[in-house]
Design a protein around this motif. Structure first.
Motif, PDB file in Angstrom:
ATOM      1  N   ALA A  68       0.850  -1.188   0.000  1.00  0.00           N
ATOM      2  CA  ALA A  68       0.000   0.000   0.000  1.00  0.00           C
ATOM      3  C   ALA A  68       0.885   1.237   0.000  1.00  0.00           C
ATOM      4  O   ALA A  68       2.056   1.186   0.382  1.00  0.00           O
ATOM      5  N   SER A  69       0.299   2.328  -0.436  1.00  0.00           N
ATOM      6  CA  SER A  69       1.027   3.606  -0.419  1.00  0.00           C
ATOM      7  C   SER A  69       0.121   4.673   0.184  1.00  0.00           C
ATOM      8  O   SER A  69      -1.102   4.599   0.106  1.00  0.00           O
ATOM      9  N   LEU A  70       0.761   5.656   0.788  1.00  0.00           N
ATOM     10  CA  LEU A  70       0.048   6.729   1.469  1.00  0.00           C
ATOM     11  C   LEU A  70       0.650   8.047   1.020  1.00  0.00           C
ATOM     12  O   LEU A  70       1.868   8.218   1.021  1.00  0.00           O
ATOM     13  N   LEU A  71      -0.202   8.986   0.625  1.00  0.00           N
ATOM     14  CA  LEU A  71       0.255  10.281   0.126  1.00  0.00           C
ATOM     15  C   LEU A  71      -0.490  11.388   0.850  1.00  0.00           C
ATOM     16  O   LEU A  71      -1.727  11.392   0.885  1.00  0.00           O
ATOM     17  N   ILE A  72       0.269  12.331   1.431  1.00  0.00           N
ATOM     18  CA  ILE A  72      -0.350  13.486   2.082  1.00  0.00           C
ATOM     19  C   ILE A  72      -0.869  14.417   0.994  1.00  0.00           C
ATOM     20  O   ILE A  72      -0.153  14.742   0.046  1.00  0.00           O
ATOM     21  N   ASP A  73      -2.117  14.855   1.111  1.00  0.00           N
ATOM     22  CA  ASP A  73      -2.765  15.716   0.127  1.00  0.00           C
ATOM     23  C   ASP A  73      -2.118  17.104   0.148  1.00  0.00           C
ATOM     24  O   ASP A  73      -2.082  17.755   1.187  1.00  0.00           O
ATOM     25  N   SER A  74      -1.634  17.565  -0.982  1.00  0.00           N
ATOM     26  CA  SER A  74      -0.979  18.881  -1.037  1.00  0.00           C
ATOM     27  C   SER A  74      -1.988  20.030  -0.981  1.00  0.00           C
ATOM     28  O   SER A  74      -1.626  21.150  -0.623  1.00  0.00           O
ATOM     29  N   ASP A  75      -3.253  19.770  -1.307  1.00  0.00           N
ATOM     30  CA  ASP A  75      -4.277  20.822  -1.277  1.00  0.00           C
ATOM     31  C   ASP A  75      -5.001  20.917   0.063  1.00  0.00           C
ATOM     32  O   ASP A  75      -5.591  21.941   0.370  1.00  0.00           O
TER      33      ASP A  75
END
Length: 180
Positions: A59-66
């Motif tokens: 799995a991957s997790l990405l912090i939302d830039s907006d």
């Protein structure tokens, strides 16, 4: 003679007093309007670090830039009967008033465990090296979280149940001022 001056002076003083009191009352009874701006501070919580913990998943997790309080999770694969994973988030209070995390939306069955606040997460005992069987750590707060003062950090561990492979999840935190 003394009585004559008193009888003239007393009505004049009384008339003068009535005029002055009436004028003063008229001045004070008018509407007073004051305009201004009061700046009490700003709320600026941000997810500043994240991690995924699972035994048998990709799995991957990405912090939302907006949106500073949102992350995007992509579950590529689950192995065996695994359908639970944990997401760890560090929420930093970069504003100047205390906050608390009040709720979380995940799109799947979940439970959040809050720890802190901490000045540094490295010394927290709930962010470093560990195995999945240690979660949740003891001494947690359920939501709403403990109050997070400015320049401090909260650590949230979120347990997600019934996740599906090849699926995306948007996870959103809600923060409010500590006294609301």
């Amino acid at each position: 003679m003394y009585t004559h001056h008193t009888s003239i002076l007393l009505p004049m003083m009384l008339a003068t007093t009535i005029v002055l009191v009436s004028a003063a009352y008229a001045l004070w009874s008018q509407q007073l309007r004051i305009e201004g701006v009061i700046n009490i501070g700003k709320i600026d919580p941000r997810i500043t670090s994240s991690k995924i913990v699972c035994d048998k998943c990709e799995a991957s997790l990405l912090i939302d830039s907006d949106d500073p309080l949102a992350v995007h999770l992509h579950v590529e694969s689950l192995k065996g009967n695994e359908n639970t994973l944990w997401i760890g988030l560090v929420v930093s209070n970069e504003g100047n008033i205390p906050i608390k995390i009040t709720s979380i939306s995940t799109g799947v069955a979940s439970k959040a465990y809050s720890y802190g606040p901490f000045r540094s997460v490295g010394n927290s005992g709930v962010w470093g090296h560990f195995v999945i069987d240690m979660l949740p750590f003891p001494n947690y707060h359920e939501l709403p979280s403990a109050v997070d003062d400015p320049s401090y950090k909260l650590i949230l561990w979120i347990k997600l149940d019934n996740v599906q492979q090849k699926h995306d999840y948007d996870i959103k935190l809600v923060a409010k001022p500590f006294n609301s």
